[in-house]
Structures are given as C-alpha cells and as structure tokens.
Design a protein around this motif. Structure first.
Motif, PDB file in Angstrom:
ATOM      1  N   ASP A   1      -2.268  -1.012  -3.174  1.00 51.06           N
ATOM      2  CA  ASP A   1      -1.682  -1.062  -4.344  1.00 51.06           C
ATOM      3  C   ASP A   1      -2.641  -1.466  -5.482  1.00 51.06           C
ATOM      4  O   ASP A   1      -2.904  -0.806  -6.667  1.00 51.06           O
ATOM      5  CB  ASP A   1      -0.629  -1.783  -4.777  1.00 51.06           C
ATOM      6  CG  ASP A   1       0.715  -1.377  -3.822  1.00 51.06           C
ATOM      7  OD1 ASP A   1       0.555  -0.401  -3.458  1.00 51.06           O
ATOM      8  OD2 ASP A   1       1.400  -2.092  -3.504  1.00 51.06           O
TER       9      ASP A   1
ATOM     10  N   GLN B   1      -6.066   4.355 -11.131  1.00 47.94           N
ATOM     11  CA  GLN B   1      -5.677   4.901 -12.305  1.00 47.94           C
ATOM     12  C   GLN B   1      -5.963   4.481 -13.578  1.00 47.94           C
ATOM     13  O   GLN B   1      -6.286   5.245 -14.389  1.00 47.94           O
ATOM     14  CB  GLN B   1      -4.101   4.731 -11.895  1.00 47.94           C
ATOM     15  CG  GLN B   1      -3.211   5.448 -10.945  1.00 47.94           C
ATOM     16  CD  GLN B   1      -1.945   5.034 -10.607  1.00 47.94           C
ATOM     17  OE1 GLN B   1      -1.388   4.337 -11.276  1.00 47.94           O
ATOM     18  NE2 GLN B   1      -1.589   5.634  -9.578  1.00 47.94           N
TER      19      GLN B   1
ATOM     20  N   ASN C   1      -1.040   8.216   0.941  1.00 47.77           N
ATOM     21  CA  ASN C   1      -1.233   9.473   0.369  1.00 47.77           C
ATOM     22  C   ASN C   1      -1.065  10.766   1.474  1.00 47.77           C
ATOM     23  O   ASN C   1      -1.644  10.706   2.442  1.00 47.77           O
ATOM     24  CB  ASN C   1      -2.806   9.560   0.024  1.00 47.77           C
ATOM     25  CG  ASN C   1      -2.964   8.672  -1.297  1.00 47.77           C
ATOM     26  OD1 ASN C   1      -2.168   8.341  -1.974  1.00 47.77           O
ATOM     27  ND2 ASN C   1      -4.291   8.034  -1.451  1.00 47.77           N
TER      28      ASN C   1
ATOM     29  N   ILE D   1      -3.921   3.542   1.009  1.00 47.02           N
ATOM     30  CA  ILE D   1      -4.498   2.974  -0.058  1.00 47.02           C
ATOM     31  C   ILE D   1      -3.689   1.413  -0.470  1.00 47.02           C
ATOM     32  O   ILE D   1      -2.771   2.001  -1.003  1.00 47.02           O
ATOM     33  CB  ILE D   1      -4.994   3.708  -1.293  1.00 47.02           C
ATOM     34  CG1 ILE D   1      -5.994   3.061  -2.302  1.00 47.02           C
ATOM     35  CG2 ILE D   1      -3.925   4.322  -1.978  1.00 47.02           C
ATOM     36  CD1 ILE D   1      -6.508   4.035  -3.276  1.00 47.02           C
TER      37      ILE D   1
ATOM     38  N   SER E   1       0.833  -1.246  -0.122  1.00 45.24           N
ATOM     39  CA  SER E   1       0.024   0.009  -0.092  1.00 45.24           C
ATOM     40  C   SER E   1       0.990   1.248   0.012  1.00 45.24           C
ATOM     41  O   SER E   1       2.049   1.301   0.281  1.00 45.24           O
ATOM     42  CB  SER E   1      -0.919   0.001   1.196  1.00 45.24           C
ATOM     43  OG  SER E   1      -0.047  -0.031   2.532  1.00 45.24           O
TER      44      SER E   1
ATOM     45  N   CYS F   1      -5.897  11.885  -5.550  1.00 51.30           N
ATOM     46  CA  CYS F   1      -6.042  11.073  -4.446  1.00 51.30           C
ATOM     47  C   CYS F   1      -7.347  10.535  -4.463  1.00 51.30           C
ATOM     48  O   CYS F   1      -8.411  11.135  -4.818  1.00 51.30           O
ATOM     49  CB  CYS F   1      -5.977  11.759  -3.200  1.00 51.30           C
ATOM     50  SG  CYS F   1      -6.070  10.917  -1.603  1.00 51.30           S
TER      51      CYS F   1
ATOM     52  N   ASN G   1      -5.216   1.406  -5.725  1.00 52.87           N
ATOM     53  CA  ASN G   1      -4.666   2.499  -6.453  1.00 52.87           C
ATOM     54  C   ASN G   1      -4.627   2.359  -7.875  1.00 52.87           C
ATOM     55  O   ASN G   1      -4.787   3.001  -8.698  1.00 52.87           O
ATOM     56  CB  ASN G   1      -3.253   2.772  -5.725  1.00 52.87           C
ATOM     57  CG  ASN G   1      -2.557   3.987  -5.997  1.00 52.87           C
ATOM     58  OD1 ASN G   1      -3.339   4.705  -6.441  1.00 52.87           O
ATOM     59  ND2 ASN G   1      -1.333   4.244  -5.866  1.00 52.87           N
TER      60      ASN G   1
END
Length: 107
Positions: free
Chosen positions: A17, A24, A8, A15, A5, A31, A20
């Motif tokens: 991985d 994305q 932020n 968060i 993780s 964020c 995240n």
C-alpha cells in the motif's frame, strides 16, 4: 502481507500500500510494474484475471479460485470450481494454493 498490499490483475504482481500510494503521489495512474491502466470496473478486472489464468499463471489461477470461492467480481460462489483452480495453481507452483489445500485436509 495481503492486508497491506493489493494485487494488480494486469500482471499478477502484488504491491504494498505504501509503494502504491507513493506511485500515485508521483502522478502514476497505472500499474507500477507493467504500466497498464487500472481496470475501470469488475468486468474488466475479471477479464484480466481470466486472461492471465488462461496463460497458466499460477498467481492468477489461485486468485480466480478465490473469486469463485468467495463469489467475487460478479461470479457466483462455487467451492468445487475453486478447489479445481487451487489444485491447478498448486501444480504450477503456487505456494499459497498448496497452503490453502493443505489446510483443507487438516484434522
């Protein structure tokens, strides 16, 4: 937990991985929690951590202590300052800081 993780620094929330990456892939370039843009460099990141720490955020204070201890984001290594920050974070309820401080007294 920490190896899978990221923290932020804008909101001091962690968060995983996978979440995240999924954010994305959906086109989120900020964020996932507070929608702030990501820091562009180490100086910006350090400023965010310091700003949150100045508001008595125990997570930010603990992480600022880690930065001092390891010399991250351009800070020089300072174990004494790190210990002070860990103690303050522990007083504010950081379990991570309590755990780390307790390990320092283990015989």
């Amino acid at each position: 937990m920490y190896e899978h993780s990221v923290l932020n620094t804008c909101c001091s929330k962690r968060i995983c991985d996978g979440c995240n990456l999924a954010a994305q892939k959906r086109g989120m370039k900020d964020c996932a929690f507070c929608r702030s843009p990501f820091a562009k460099n180490d100086g910006d990141e350090l400023s965010r951590v310091q700003a949150r720490a100045s508001k008595d955020d125990p997570v930010a204070i603990f992480n600022l202590g880690k930065l001092h201890y390891h010399g991250g984001l351009g800070l020089r290594r300072d174990a004494r300052r790190a210990a002070e920050l860990y103690a303050k974070a522990a007083e504010l309820g950081s379990v991570d800081a309590l755990h780390l401080l307790g390990g320092g007294h283990d015989d």
